[in-house]
Design a protein around this motif. Structure first.
Motif, PDB file in Angstrom:
ATOM      1  N   HIS A 141       0.808  -1.215   0.000  1.00 59.46           N
ATOM      2  CA  HIS A 141       0.000   0.000   0.000  1.00 59.46           C
ATOM      3  C   HIS A 141       0.848   1.276   0.000  1.00 59.46           C
ATOM      4  O   HIS A 141       0.389   2.324  -0.425  1.00 59.46           O
ATOM      5  CB  HIS A 141      -0.957   0.011   1.200  1.00 59.46           C
ATOM      6  N   ASN A 142       2.096   1.197   0.494  1.00 61.88           N
ATOM      7  CA  ASN A 142       2.947   2.390   0.425  1.00 61.88           C
ATOM      8  C   ASN A 142       4.252   2.133  -0.331  1.00 61.88           C
ATOM      9  O   ASN A 142       5.152   2.967  -0.307  1.00 61.88           O
ATOM     10  CB  ASN A 142       3.257   2.908   1.834  1.00 61.88           C
ATOM     11  N   LEU A 143       4.343   0.959  -0.983  1.00 61.03           N
ATOM     12  CA  LEU A 143       5.470   0.604  -1.840  1.00 61.03           C
ATOM     13  C   LEU A 143       6.805   0.618  -1.105  1.00 61.03           C
ATOM     14  O   LEU A 143       7.849   0.854  -1.707  1.00 61.03           O
ATOM     15  CB  LEU A 143       5.526   1.544  -3.060  1.00 61.03           C
ATOM     16  N   ASP A 144       6.778   0.366   0.209  1.00 65.26           N
ATOM     17  CA  ASP A 144       8.013   0.273   0.974  1.00 65.26           C
ATOM     18  C   ASP A 144       8.520  -1.155   0.965  1.00 65.26           C
ATOM     19  O   ASP A 144       7.779  -2.090   1.254  1.00 65.26           O
ATOM     20  CB  ASP A 144       7.789   0.721   2.426  1.00 65.26           C
ATOM     21  N   SER A 145       9.778  -1.330   0.623  1.00 62.93           N
ATOM     22  CA  SER A 145      10.399  -2.648   0.658  1.00 62.93           C
ATOM     23  C   SER A 145      11.172  -2.818   1.953  1.00 62.93           C
ATOM     24  O   SER A 145      11.623  -1.845   2.560  1.00 62.93           O
ATOM     25  CB  SER A 145      11.351  -2.829  -0.529  1.00 62.93           C
ATOM     26  N   ARG A 146      11.317  -4.066   2.377  1.00 62.75           N
ATOM     27  CA  ARG A 146      12.147  -4.364   3.540  1.00 62.75           C
ATOM     28  C   ARG A 146      13.040  -5.551   3.229  1.00 62.75           C
ATOM     29  O   ARG A 146      12.711  -6.397   2.390  1.00 62.75           O
ATOM     30  CB  ARG A 146      11.291  -4.638   4.780  1.00 62.75           C
ATOM     31  N   TYR A 147      14.156  -5.613   3.911  1.00 62.36           N
ATOM     32  CA  TYR A 147      15.101  -6.715   3.783  1.00 62.36           C
ATOM     33  C   TYR A 147      15.272  -7.339   5.160  1.00 62.36           C
ATOM     34  O   TYR A 147      15.313  -6.625   6.166  1.00 62.36           O
ATOM     35  CB  TYR A 147      16.439  -6.197   3.249  1.00 62.36           C
ATOM     36  N   PHE A 148      15.361  -8.651   5.205  1.00 64.70           N
ATOM     37  CA  PHE A 148      15.411  -9.282   6.518  1.00 64.70           C
ATOM     38  C   PHE A 148      16.293 -10.516   6.511  1.00 64.70           C
ATOM     39  O   PHE A 148      16.531 -11.157   5.488  1.00 64.70           O
ATOM     40  CB  PHE A 148      14.001  -9.649   7.002  1.00 64.70           C
ATOM     41  N   VAL A 149      16.788 -10.822   7.691  1.00 62.48           N
ATOM     42  CA  VAL A 149      17.460 -12.084   7.980  1.00 62.48           C
ATOM     43  C   VAL A 149      16.755 -12.681   9.190  1.00 62.48           C
ATOM     44  O   VAL A 149      16.243 -11.950  10.042  1.00 62.48           O
ATOM     45  CB  VAL A 149      18.970 -11.897   8.253  1.00 62.48           C
ATOM     46  N   GLN A 150      16.725 -13.999   9.254  1.00 57.51           N
ATOM     47  CA  GLN A 150      15.995 -14.663  10.329  1.00 57.51           C
ATOM     48  C   GLN A 150      16.737 -15.924  10.755  1.00 57.51           C
ATOM     49  O   GLN A 150      17.231 -16.683   9.921  1.00 57.51           O
ATOM     50  CB  GLN A 150      14.587 -15.030   9.867  1.00 57.51           C
ATOM     51  N   LEU A 151      16.788 -16.138  12.058  1.00 56.76           N
ATOM     52  CA  LEU A 151      17.414 -17.329  12.621  1.00 56.76           C
ATOM     53  C   LEU A 151      16.404 -18.034  13.512  1.00 56.76           C
ATOM     54  O   LEU A 151      15.796 -17.406  14.385  1.00 56.76           O
ATOM     55  CB  LEU A 151      18.659 -16.946  13.428  1.00 56.76           C
ATOM     56  N   ASP A 152      16.206 -19.331  13.271  1.00 58.61           N
ATOM     57  CA  ASP A 152      15.284 -20.146  14.068  1.00 58.61           C
ATOM     58  C   ASP A 152      16.055 -21.254  14.767  1.00 58.61           C
ATOM     59  O   ASP A 152      16.969 -21.856  14.189  1.00 58.61           O
ATOM     60  CB  ASP A 152      14.224 -20.820  13.176  1.00 58.61           C
ATOM     61  N   TRP A 153      15.668 -21.530  15.986  1.00 52.83           N
ATOM     62  CA  TRP A 153      16.176 -22.703  16.692  1.00 52.83           C
ATOM     63  C   TRP A 153      14.991 -23.397  17.343  1.00 52.83           C
ATOM     64  O   TRP A 153      14.119 -22.745  17.926  1.00 52.83           O
ATOM     65  CB  TRP A 153      17.190 -22.312  17.765  1.00 52.83           C
ATOM     66  N   GLY A 154      14.935 -24.738  17.219  1.00 53.07           N
ATOM     67  CA  GLY A 154      13.816 -25.457  17.808  1.00 53.07           C
ATOM     68  C   GLY A 154      14.122 -26.922  18.043  1.00 53.07           C
ATOM     69  O   GLY A 154      15.082 -27.475  17.495  1.00 53.07           O
ATOM     70  N   SER A 155      13.290 -27.547  18.878  1.00 54.86           N
ATOM     71  CA  SER A 155      13.352 -28.978  19.135  1.00 54.86           C
ATOM     72  C   SER A 155      12.099 -29.612  18.562  1.00 54.86           C
ATOM     73  O   SER A 155      10.994 -29.094  18.741  1.00 54.86           O
ATOM     74  CB  SER A 155      13.443 -29.262  20.635  1.00 54.86           C
ATOM     75  N   GLN A 156      12.283 -30.727  17.865  1.00 58.79           N
ATOM     76  CA  GLN A 156      11.191 -31.317  17.097  1.00 58.79           C
ATOM     77  C   GLN A 156      11.108 -32.821  17.329  1.00 58.79           C
ATOM     78  O   GLN A 156      12.116 -33.518  17.315  1.00 58.79           O
ATOM     79  CB  GLN A 156      11.414 -31.038  15.604  1.00 58.79           C
TER      80      GLN A 156
END
Length: 227
Positions: A141-156
């Motif tokens: 809606h406002n044409l703003d871009s974002r860049y991201f990095v993500q780290l996940d840790w979990g037990s499954q």
């Protein structure tokens, strides 16, 4: 899942904007909803739909070996609201000076991410998993871009997943640079091919003398299948 098809869907979605009106031009927190995949051989796919205190969240994710591609859309027609914990009342007195949205409104956001999964043996669960993602999103809606990095840790295990995600976002809102940190706790239960998702997180702005954060609560389902 053909990666080219996912990219094409993403490009088409961010290029079609006429039916969406302008909003307050604030940063929209995005629930993370990292997918959980079984380790058995083959191409794994998950399609999911969730609801949070900002609207609906749709996701399509595919895993081939240790590579993962995720396509997500966050959408609200202005009338969707889920707020059992009264998070939409979580506002600062000087709300107009804050750049993170704290209530639902008409909006559309899409993002595309690529990542890697690393698995380790676990004593209590079947495995520990570590996931790393990089991606780009567009708040249409406002044409703003974002860049991201993500780290996940979990037990499954075969039927349960518990984990922590931390995402860093960089974007521009109202011609101001904004960096946010979004931690989230996730709990998931598998019933047949469905993963029931429950998540609680925050979007925290990192600004000199103006740090603040907004909560994000999410529930929903992921459907898992193999190709």
């Amino acid at each position: 899942m053909n990666i080219k098809v996912i990219i094409l869907i993403f490009v088409l979605s961010i290029s079609y904007t006429p039916i969406f009106g302008q909003s307050n031009d604030l940063y929209l927190p995005v629930t993370i909803n990292s997918p959980v995949f079984e380790e058995t051989p083959g191409t794994k796919v998950q399609a999911g739909t969730k609801i949070n205190n900002f609207g609906l969240h749709f996701q399509l994710a595919s895993r081939l070996n240790d590579n993962v591609v995720i396509f997500s859309i966050q959408q609200n027609n202005g009338n969707i609201e889920l707020d059992p914990l009264n998070f939409n009342l979580y506002k600062a007195y000087d709300q107009e000076t804050h750049l993170i949205q704290s209530y639902p409104e008409e909006t559309l956001y899409g993002e595309l991410a690529w990542g890697r999964i690393f698995s380790f043996d676990s004593f209590l669960f079947n495995t520990h998993t570590l996931k790393f993602f990089v991606g780009i999103g567009n708040q249409i809606h406002n044409l703003d871009s974002r860049y991201f990095v993500q780290l996940d840790w979990g037990s499954q295990s075969e039927k349960f997943y518990a984990g922590l995600s931390v995402r860093g976002n960089y974007t521009s809102v109202q011609q101001k640079k904004l960096f946010t940190i979004e931690p989230a706790l996730q709990g998931k239960i598998k019933l047949w091919r469905f993963w029931m998702v429950h998540q609680l997180g925050y979007s925290a702005a990192v600004k000199n003398h103006e740090d603040y954060m907004k909560p994000i609560y999410t529930v929903g389902l992921n459907y898992a299948f193999s190709l």
